[in-house]
Scaffold this motif. Structure first.
Motif, PDB file in Angstrom:
ATOM      1  N   SER A  57       0.853  -1.188   0.000  1.00  0.00           N
ATOM      2  CA  SER A  57       0.000   0.000   0.000  1.00  0.00           C
ATOM      3  C   SER A  57       0.889   1.239   0.000  1.00  0.00           C
ATOM      4  O   SER A  57       2.108   1.139  -0.104  1.00  0.00           O
ATOM      5  CB  SER A  57      -0.906  -0.017   1.237  1.00  0.00           C
ATOM      6  N   THR A  58       0.295   2.412   0.124  1.00  0.00           N
ATOM      7  CA  THR A  58       1.047   3.667   0.136  1.00  0.00           C
ATOM      8  C   THR A  58       0.953   4.325   1.505  1.00  0.00           C
ATOM      9  O   THR A  58       0.200   3.889   2.379  1.00  0.00           O
ATOM     10  CB  THR A  58       0.499   4.642  -0.922  1.00  0.00           C
ATOM     11  N   ASP A  59       1.723   5.401   1.680  1.00  0.00           N
ATOM     12  CA  ASP A  59       1.655   6.138   2.932  1.00  0.00           C
ATOM     13  C   ASP A  59       0.254   6.696   3.185  1.00  0.00           C
ATOM     14  O   ASP A  59      -0.239   6.688   4.309  1.00  0.00           O
ATOM     15  CB  ASP A  59       2.692   7.263   2.965  1.00  0.00           C
ATOM     16  N   LEU A  60      -0.416   7.129   2.122  1.00  0.00           N
ATOM     17  CA  LEU A  60      -1.766   7.659   2.292  1.00  0.00           C
ATOM     18  C   LEU A  60      -2.743   6.558   2.697  1.00  0.00           C
ATOM     19  O   LEU A  60      -3.601   6.763   3.564  1.00  0.00           O
ATOM     20  CB  LEU A  60      -2.251   8.331   1.010  1.00  0.00           C
ATOM     21  N   VAL A  61      -2.619   5.384   2.092  1.00  0.00           N
ATOM     22  CA  VAL A  61      -3.495   4.261   2.448  1.00  0.00           C
ATOM     23  C   VAL A  61      -3.345   3.938   3.931  1.00  0.00           C
ATOM     24  O   VAL A  61      -4.342   3.736   4.645  1.00  0.00           O
ATOM     25  CB  VAL A  61      -3.187   3.023   1.587  1.00  0.00           C
ATOM     26  N   LEU A  62      -2.115   3.899   4.427  1.00  0.00           N
ATOM     27  CA  LEU A  62      -1.893   3.609   5.842  1.00  0.00           C
ATOM     28  C   LEU A  62      -2.534   4.670   6.731  1.00  0.00           C
ATOM     29  O   LEU A  62      -3.145   4.355   7.752  1.00  0.00           O
ATOM     30  CB  LEU A  62      -0.395   3.529   6.134  1.00  0.00           C
ATOM     31  N   LYS A  63      -2.411   5.936   6.325  1.00  0.00           N
ATOM     32  CA  LYS A  63      -3.003   7.006   7.132  1.00  0.00           C
ATOM     33  C   LYS A  63      -4.531   6.933   7.103  1.00  0.00           C
ATOM     34  O   LYS A  63      -5.187   7.167   8.124  1.00  0.00           O
ATOM     35  CB  LYS A  63      -2.535   8.368   6.624  1.00  0.00           C
ATOM     36  N   ASP A  67      -6.674   6.663  10.434  1.00  0.00           N
ATOM     37  CA  ASP A  67      -7.651   7.695  10.773  1.00  0.00           C
ATOM     38  C   ASP A  67      -9.089   7.196  10.723  1.00  0.00           C
ATOM     39  O   ASP A  67      -9.984   7.801  11.330  1.00  0.00           O
ATOM     40  CB  ASP A  67      -7.527   8.885   9.806  1.00  0.00           C
ATOM     41  N   GLU A  68      -9.317   6.128   9.944  1.00  0.00           N
ATOM     42  CA  GLU A  68     -10.654   5.567   9.752  1.00  0.00           C
ATOM     43  C   GLU A  68     -11.627   6.593   9.181  1.00  0.00           C
ATOM     44  O   GLU A  68     -12.812   6.624   9.515  1.00  0.00           O
ATOM     45  CB  GLU A  68     -11.197   4.989  11.063  1.00  0.00           C
ATOM     46  N   ALA A  69     -11.096   7.439   8.288  1.00  0.00           N
ATOM     47  CA  ALA A  69     -11.934   8.471   7.668  1.00  0.00           C
ATOM     48  C   ALA A  69     -13.013   7.865   6.781  1.00  0.00           C
ATOM     49  O   ALA A  69     -14.029   8.517   6.494  1.00  0.00           O
ATOM     50  CB  ALA A  69     -11.056   9.416   6.845  1.00  0.00           C
ATOM     51  N   TYR A  70     -12.818   6.634   6.357  1.00  0.00           N
ATOM     52  CA  TYR A  70     -13.763   5.975   5.461  1.00  0.00           C
ATOM     53  C   TYR A  70     -15.130   5.759   6.111  1.00  0.00           C
ATOM     54  O   TYR A  70     -16.102   5.458   5.421  1.00  0.00           O
ATOM     55  CB  TYR A  70     -13.190   4.638   4.982  1.00  0.00           C
ATOM     56  N   ILE A  76     -12.224  10.091  -1.613  1.00  0.00           N
ATOM     57  CA  ILE A  76     -11.515  11.364  -1.617  1.00  0.00           C
ATOM     58  C   ILE A  76     -11.031  11.567  -3.052  1.00  0.00           C
ATOM     59  O   ILE A  76     -10.629  10.610  -3.718  1.00  0.00           O
ATOM     60  CB  ILE A  76     -10.339  11.396  -0.620  1.00  0.00           C
ATOM     61  N   ALA A  77     -11.081  12.803  -3.525  1.00  0.00           N
ATOM     62  CA  ALA A  77     -10.812  13.035  -4.947  1.00  0.00           C
ATOM     63  C   ALA A  77      -9.867  14.204  -5.170  1.00  0.00           C
ATOM     64  O   ALA A  77      -9.835  15.156  -4.394  1.00  0.00           O
ATOM     65  CB  ALA A  77     -12.129  13.287  -5.694  1.00  0.00           C
ATOM     66  N   ASN A  78      -9.097  14.074  -6.252  1.00  0.00           N
ATOM     67  CA  ASN A  78      -8.277  15.162  -6.787  1.00  0.00           C
ATOM     68  C   ASN A  78      -7.225  15.688  -5.813  1.00  0.00           C
ATOM     69  O   ASN A  78      -7.079  16.895  -5.624  1.00  0.00           O
ATOM     70  CB  ASN A  78      -9.173  16.313  -7.266  1.00  0.00           C
ATOM     71  N   SER A  92      -7.251  10.003  -6.965  1.00  0.00           N
ATOM     72  CA  SER A  92      -8.533   9.875  -6.263  1.00  0.00           C
ATOM     73  C   SER A  92      -8.645   8.454  -5.725  1.00  0.00           C
ATOM     74  O   SER A  92      -8.134   7.511  -6.331  1.00  0.00           O
ATOM     75  CB  SER A  92      -9.715  10.167  -7.193  1.00  0.00           C
ATOM     76  N   THR A  93      -9.320   8.307  -4.595  1.00  0.00           N
ATOM     77  CA  THR A  93      -9.485   6.995  -3.969  1.00  0.00           C
ATOM     78  C   THR A  93     -10.942   6.772  -3.590  1.00  0.00           C
ATOM     79  O   THR A  93     -11.570   7.627  -2.944  1.00  0.00           O
ATOM     80  CB  THR A  93      -8.611   6.882  -2.707  1.00  0.00           C
ATOM     81  N   TYR A  94     -11.457   5.617  -4.002  1.00  0.00           N
ATOM     82  CA  TYR A  94     -12.828   5.211  -3.683  1.00  0.00           C
ATOM     83  C   TYR A  94     -12.769   4.088  -2.648  1.00  0.00           C
ATOM     84  O   TYR A  94     -12.031   3.110  -2.816  1.00  0.00           O
ATOM     85  CB  TYR A  94     -13.539   4.737  -4.942  1.00  0.00           C
ATOM     86  N   TYR A  95     -13.536   4.230  -1.557  1.00  0.00           N
ATOM     87  CA  TYR A  95     -13.561   3.208  -0.507  1.00  0.00           C
ATOM     88  C   TYR A  95     -14.515   2.082  -0.898  1.00  0.00           C
ATOM     89  O   TYR A  95     -15.713   2.317  -1.101  1.00  0.00           O
ATOM     90  CB  TYR A  95     -14.017   3.810   0.822  1.00  0.00           C
ATOM     91  N   ILE A  96     -14.004   0.879  -0.994  1.00  0.00           N
ATOM     92  CA  ILE A  96     -14.831  -0.280  -1.336  1.00  0.00           C
ATOM     93  C   ILE A  96     -15.251  -0.977  -0.045  1.00  0.00           C
ATOM     94  O   ILE A  96     -14.411  -1.480   0.705  1.00  0.00           O
ATOM     95  CB  ILE A  96     -14.066  -1.269  -2.240  1.00  0.00           C
TER      96      ILE A  96
END
Length: 224
Positions: A57-63, A67-70, A76-78, A92-96
């Motif tokens: 994964s990436t650093d953003l995925v880990l964060k 954070d459990e922002a999902y 989150i986009a752009n 952009s990332t879509y939560y599945i």
């Protein structure tokens, strides 16, 4: 085959569909969050970032996981991301989520906009009537470049090293002169970034701070 994998495979054709529409400069990745060290289970146009199936994964995925922002958002986009070769991406990332609302994966779109940024800067010079300079080459430093929110890399060791180095780069004194409190503060920041969600996180942090692994665990206990 795990239930996560079976569920996420339904999104493979959608990822291919998006990549076909946007074009070869668009990388589409599907992550399985149950295995962050090898989270990439599908990728289209992986040549853009140099990643492949089985990479981390990436650093953003880990964060995002930390954070459990999902829980509050669907996507989150752009936002900006960068690649190992200095590329710039609009991502952009879509939560599945499964039928029960549990996060099982992520679909990430990374559009390489490196050449667009170079062209835009050159056009701006022309429109402003200033002195013309050659367009910047890919990977050239740009002092005013916006800091990226995500770094696209390959394996988990590379990811950990990048995240640890980023935090340590803020330190202005040698590691061996840091106090226990300062080291705890570093561990706190790394924990907030999700470093310890990866299996090798404790050992790499311990080596970077010149402390033992039990000391890292002790610091983490103090943060609870």
């Amino acid at each position: 085959m795990s239930e996560n994998r079976q569920f996420l495979e339904k999104f493979f054709p959608i990822a291919s569909f998006i990549a076909a529409i946007v074009g070869p400069k668009c990388e589409v990745v599907i992550h399985d969050v149950s295995d962050l060290e090898r989270s990439i289970i599908f990728i289209e146009n992986g040549h853009i970032s140099g990643r492949k199936v089985g990479d981390a994964s990436t650093d953003l995925v880990l964060k995002l996981m930390k954070d459990e922002a999902y829980h509050e958002e669907q996507f989150i986009a752009n936002y900006k991301a960068s690649g190992k070769q200095g590329q710039s991406f609009r991502s952009s990332t879509y939560y599945i989520k499964n039928d029960g609302g549990t996060l099982v994966g992520l679909m990430c779109l990374n559009i390489d906009v490196t050449h667009m940024e170079v062209a835009a800067e050159w056009i701006q010079h022309v429109l402003q009537g200033g002195s013309l300079v050659p367009p910047l080459s890919i990977g050239s430093p740009q002092e005013d470049k916006q800091q990226s929110k995500e770094y696209l890399q390959g394996n988990a060791d590379d990811l950990l090293q990048h995240m640890i180095s980023t935090v340590l780069s803020k330190i202005t004194i040698p590691i061996d002169r840091l106090s226990s409190k300062e080291k705890i503060d570093i561990v706190r920041e790394l924990n907030e970034q999700g470093v310890f969600l990866l299996k090798g996180g404790v050992s790499q942090v311990a080596a970077s701070l010149s402390i033992s692994e039990p000391t890292v665990y002790r610091y983490l206990q103090k943060l609870k």
